[in-house]
Design a protein around this motif. Structure first.
Motif, short mmCIF file in Angstrom:
data_model
loop_
_atom_site.label_atom_id
_atom_site.label_comp_id
_atom_site.label_asym_id
_atom_site.label_seq_id
_atom_site.Cartn_x
_atom_site.Cartn_y
_atom_site.Cartn_z
N LEU A 190 0.86 -1.26 -0.10
CA LEU A 190 0.11 0.16 0.06
C LEU A 190 0.83 1.13 -0.05
O LEU A 190 0.48 2.12 -0.83
N ALA A 191 1.94 1.40 0.71
CA ALA A 191 2.74 2.37 0.89
C ALA A 191 3.67 2.44 -0.28
O ALA A 191 3.76 3.89 -0.77
N LEU B 156 5.54 5.61 3.42
CA LEU B 156 6.97 4.96 3.31
C LEU B 156 7.40 4.63 4.71
O LEU B 156 7.99 3.59 4.86
N GLY B 157 7.32 5.65 5.62
CA GLY B 157 7.88 5.64 6.87
C GLY B 157 7.26 4.45 7.73
O GLY B 157 7.91 3.91 8.17
N ALA C 111 12.82 4.24 8.46
CA ALA C 111 11.63 4.90 8.70
C ALA C 111 11.92 6.25 9.37
O ALA C 111 11.33 7.18 8.81
N VAL C 112 12.90 6.30 10.11
CA VAL C 112 13.43 7.75 10.72
C VAL C 112 13.62 8.73 9.69
O VAL C 112 13.18 9.77 9.51
N HIS D 163 7.65 10.45 13.90
CA HIS D 163 9.40 10.65 13.80
C HIS D 163 9.85 10.20 15.03
O HIS D 163 10.74 9.44 15.21
N ALA D 164 9.15 10.90 16.30
CA ALA D 164 9.54 10.62 17.53
C ALA D 164 9.54 9.16 17.79
O ALA D 164 10.11 8.32 18.46
N ARG D 165 8.53 8.70 17.54
CA ARG D 165 8.06 7.13 17.69
C ARG D 165 9.30 6.12 16.99
O ARG D 165 9.70 5.37 17.72
#
Length: 967
Positions: A781-782, A791-792, A814-815, A827-829
């Motif tokens: 899906l991404a 995408l992240g 991912a970051v 982003h933090a997660r």
């Protein structure tokens, strides 16, 4: 207490009502102290309600209050805002004086359609005017209360129209800590014009009911002493009490008749009581008419029909000169048939006796003549129609015209109930008329949608050609949405669209093309609401070329097509292009839903700044028009968007404001987005228990049938369960969400990414292998949607379920994706999960760097739960960091934050209250709390304190801070 006139007009004092008067006085004192109240006076006709009210209004208790006193009557029963005009009519407010009157400043101007008896110059508006008028009347009352305590007294409320009663209910639900007392008087034996609305008011928790009981024998003896001015035998008073049932009006009339006949108040007079008392009011009226010339009876009958009216009109209807009217009024007043203080009959019981004496057929003819008279005099259509409604039989053609005009005026006032009453009479005369069915269905769309749908079905059968049928089908489809009948809407609209396309051919003229587009957009709106119909409309619209977006209907269609395109998750560029075309016009033809749907689509595509701009436009429109329902939904959508980009304090302010607004509305059971948005935010704030309580309060029927609301709700429930340590239930809910989305045909990876959340749950429970299918599904899906956030999410899901260095590499990817997206909280997660993976791999130094970044990012977003987790893990890895504590601003509730923001930009308390649909007292309370929590003493200090929470984070996109400054 000074001598005064009773209901009958006889001199005397108020007898037997000291206890009731004391209760009213106590409520007035409470209102002056800022404790609002509601008192209902109830009892049969003639029991003394009006006398009690007059004594109360003349007492010292009311002299320090602004008093608005009105009486409802049968002649205007059910007219749009007739009760409101009875209350406020003495203030002289009208459109001409609106600029100069301080009472009509701000939102109070929206009350004008209800106040001005004349029809507006502009054409009738839609049922959406209901809330703005209610809101305007509330602010008119608030302006009066700013001058001092307010007392609203409405007599004969059983004749009051539904919309006026709805406003009283609306006002009382917002009246906590306001200096307001509402007193309503009703006859218990009379069937109310609006029983449901009156019952809702009676159910108010602050209500106090005073039931007026019959007078005791001692009270009747006192009344007899006032009338006869001689000693009264106790047995005479007891007999009079028994015959009259202790009814003050009947007792007074009986005593007057006995005195006129020379009957003494002793044992000899007892024999006359039964004969006279059995029909005392009718007897006194007939006796008067028999003793006077016929024109006195004719004038009395004309007054009974027209009510308080100009003497010329009374004379024309009665067939007597104006001079004779004045003479007759003097005679009638002397005989206590007329009221002492107004040009109307003394009591409804007297009115009934006068009308009964006229006879049934002559009375019907007289009412028809009265309606014609008012019409010829150029009176507003509503006044004429109120007479027409009392004429028995089928309305005449000219009456139908008047009834239609009256319905248009009532609709403009925001009184659909009154419009429906007029149009039902038209339907009696024209049972096969489209022009009767369609406007009536429009008036009923919000107050009785099931009946509106029945009328529209009938109208569709009556329509002779498809061009006539098409607008009716559009109205049918949108009405079906309010009662969750999307399948019926889709079926009807599809049939009409097929007919229309066959009739118009491939190249219709511009007018027909716009009509076809309107039907298409209504079909798409109706069919996209529920899972039961979404696939049907999706298949149909796959064959329809997208319009250029040059007209309102085209832009509405484009906005809906963007939602379908976005939820399919295939072409982000095409979807964004459609949304931008739908938004490119700033004219009024672009409705709020087009703005909201386009904004929702743009947010999925990471075009967040444009999405926020569209939502800001929609919110401004909601504020300008007082369209509270769309305002609340828009505010909730913006809260979810802001949460998604890591602007959690602002998201909390929006969501909590939306929840607070719906708390005062009767339709709150049919709204779920505010509660879902607030619960979603509370979870990230570290309050999952509160989130669960909020979600448990959602009671909307058939919630699982909706395509957007249900999935937001499921995600919030699942995340709350996981935050509370119940991974099994969380996983089940995430998977349920995925199954429901599959049923709906939704495949956008950025809309409720259940697959990524489920992968994280499985990874945390050491069941990563079970997540392989979910992860690959999400990754596909991404890849199709191809935005940084999507995408992240895919890289994050793969990273948490992949062991070793490969998993670390995926989390690092991912970051990188999230750092280029607006999704700061994600982003933090990702930083947090990467730090955990590095720590598990024996790389504490690298882990500490990532965990510190996670804690800083999360705290900057307001995601306190994640910030604390990251800080705790950092410390466990040997790092050092201060405790994560809430800043003073974080201590504010969402609504306090919103109030503080507005106040810091210079908005006054009233302006803040109007923009947030709350009371000024509520704003004052919030500001007091804000000052205490932030340790400031004045408005001027707020801006500097609040700005400290908006310093740019070096890793946050610049648009985040620009948008914060804009709001």
């Amino acid at each position: 207490m000074a001598d005064r006139k009773s209901d009958s007009g006889l001199p005397g004092t108020l007898v037997g009502r000291a206890a009731e008067l004391a209760v009213l006085t106590a409520h007035a004192e409470a209102a002056r102290a800022g404790r609002s109240g509601l008192v209902i006076l109830s009892g049969p006709a003639g029991i003394g309600k009006t006398s009690l009210l007059r004594a109360f209004l003349d007492s010292d208790a009311c002299r320090k209050m602004t008093v608005l006193h009105g009486t409802c009557g049968e002649v205007v029963a059910g007219a749009g805002y007739g009760g409101v005009r009875a209350l406020f009519g003495g203030l002289g407010l009208s459109a001409e004086g609106a600029q100069d009157s301080p009472l009509l400043r701000g939102s109070a101007r929206r009350a004008l359609p209800a106040l001005d008896p004349r029809p507006a110059e502009e054409g009738p508006s839609t049922a959406a005017t209901v809330y703005p008028v209610l809101h305007g009347l509330y602010w008119l009352a608030a302006n009066l209360m700013a001058q001092g305590p307010l007392l609203l007294v409405l007599d004969d409320v059983h004749w009051c129209d539904e919309r006026s009663l709805r406003w009283i209910d609306f006002l009382l639900r917002r009246a906590d800590q306001l200096p307001l007392l509402v007193v309503l008087a009703q006859r218990t034996e009379a069937e109310p014009v609006a029983p449901t609305a009156l019952a809702d008011i009676l159910a108010q928790p602050r209500s106090s009911v005073i039931r007026l009981d019959p007078l005791a024998g001692t009270d009747v003896a006192e009344m007899a002493r006032q009338v006869f001015e001689t000693p009264v035998e106790p047995s005479f008073a007891e007999r009079a009490t028994a015959v009259c049932g202790g009814n003050p009006l009947t007792v007074t009339r009986l005593l007057r008749e006995l005195r006129a006949k020379g009957v003494p108040p002793d044992e000899d007079g007892i024999r006359e009581i039964a004969e006279v008392g059995s029909y005392v009011v009718a007897l006194s009226v007939r006796a008067l008419f028999d003793a006077q010339p016929g024109w006195v009876r004719d004038v009395a009958t004309a007054i009974a029909v027209l009510g308080e009216e100009d003497p010329e009109h009374i004379g024309v209807l009665a067939g007597v000169p104006v001079a004779r009217v004045a003479e007759a009024v003097d005679l009638l007043r002397g005989a206590e048939v007329m009221a002492p203080d107004r040009a109307d009959l003394a009591h409804d019981v007297v009115r009934s006796a006068v009308l009964e004496a006229a006879g049934e057929e002559p009375l019907a003819e007289l009412r028809a003549r009265a309606a014609q008279l008012l019409s010829d005099a150029g009176r507003p259509a509503e006044e004429v129609a109120n007479q027409v409604l009392l004429v028995p039989g089928t309305p005449q053609p000219w009456m139908c015209w008047v009834l239609r005009e009256a319905a248009a005026q009532a609709e403009h006032r925001g009184a659909p109930e009154a419009a429906a009453r007029y149009l039902y009479r038209v339907l009696e005369a024209e049972p096969d008329s489209l022009s009767a069915h369609v406007p009536l269905a429009k008036a009923l769309a919000e107050i009785n949608p099931a009946e509106a749908i029945r009328l529209l079905r009938r109208a569709l059968g009556l329509a002779s050609d498809v061009r006539t049928k098409a607008p009716i089908a559009v109205q049918f489809g949108l009405t079906c949405l309010t009662v969750q009948q999307s399948p019926a809407a889709v079926r009807v609209l599809s049939e009409v669209l097929d007919e229309l396309e066959e009739e118009l051919g491939p190249d219709p003229d511009p007018r027909d093309r716009e009509l076809r587009t309107l039907v298409q957009s209504a079909l798409l709106i109706s069919g996209s609401d529920e899972k039961a119909t979404i696939n049907t409309v999706r298949e149909r619209f796959a064959r329809i070329p997208e319009p250029p977006g040059d007209t309102p209907a085209q832009r509405q269609l484009l906005a809906m097509m963007t939602v379908l395109s976005a939820m399919e998750g295939r072409s982000v560029r095409r979807t964004v292009g459609r949304a931008r075309r739908a938004l490119r016009s700033s004219d009024s033809g672009l409705d709020n839903w087009s703005l909201v749907f386009s904004a929702f689509t743009l947010s999925l595509a990471d075009e967040t700044e444009e999405a926020l701009d569209a939502l800001d436009r929609a919110l401004r429109r909601g504020q300008d028009s007082s369209a509270v329902w769309s305002y609340v939904v828009t505010l909730s959508v913006r809260a979810l968007l802001l949460h998604g980009v890591g602007a959690i304090p602002d998201a909390l302010a929006d969501a909590q404001t939306a929840v607070e607004i719906i708390g005062g509305e009767r339709w709150n059971a049919n709204v779920t987005t505010p509660q879902t948005a607030l619960a979603t935010i509370l979870i990230d704030r570290g309050e999952p228990e509160r989130a669960e309580e909020l979600l448990a309060s959602v009671t909307r029927p058939n919630l699982d049938g909706f395509v957007l609301e249900y999935h937001w709700y499921l995600m919030a429930r699942a995340r709350a369960r996981w935050a509370l340590g119940d991974g099994a239930t969380a996983l089940r809910l995430f998977l349920d969400c995925g199954a429901s989305l599959d049923e709906s045909g939704f495949a956008n990876p950025a809309f409720v990414p259940w697959w990524a959340e489920a992968a994280c749950v499985l990874a945390a429970e050491k069941r990563a292998k079970e997540a392989r299918g979910l992860v690959e599904h999400g990754a596909e899906l991404a890849r199709r949607w191809n935005t940084p956030r999507a995408l992240g999410l895919a890289a994050l899901a793969r990273g948490v379920t992949t062991p070793g260095e490969e998993g670390i590499a995926l989390l690092t990817e991912a970051v990188e994706h999230f750092s280029g997206s607006p999704a700061r909280a994600e982003h933090a997660r990702a930083e947090f999960l990467l730090g955990g993976a590095l720590l598990d791999a024996g790389r504490p130094r690298d882990a500490r760097e990532r965990l510190r970044s996670a804690a800083d990012l999360a705290q900057g977003c307001g995601a306190l739960a994640l910030a604390r987790d990251a800080r705790n893990r950092l410390v466990a890895a040997g790092g050092r960091m201060r405790e994560i504590t809430a800043s003073p601003v974080d201590l504010l509730t969402g609504t306090e934050h919103k109030v503080a923001q507005l106040a810091s930009r210079g908005a006054g308390n009233r302006e803040i209250a109007e923009s947030l649909f709350v009371t000024v007292r509520t704003v004052e309370t919030h500001l007091t709390s804000v000052y205490r929590k932030l340790s400031v003493s004045q408005r001027a200090d707020l801006a500097s304190v609040l700005s400290t929470t908006s310093r740019p984070d070096p890793q946050a996109p610049a648009w985040v801070f620009a948008s914060r400054g804009r709001r």
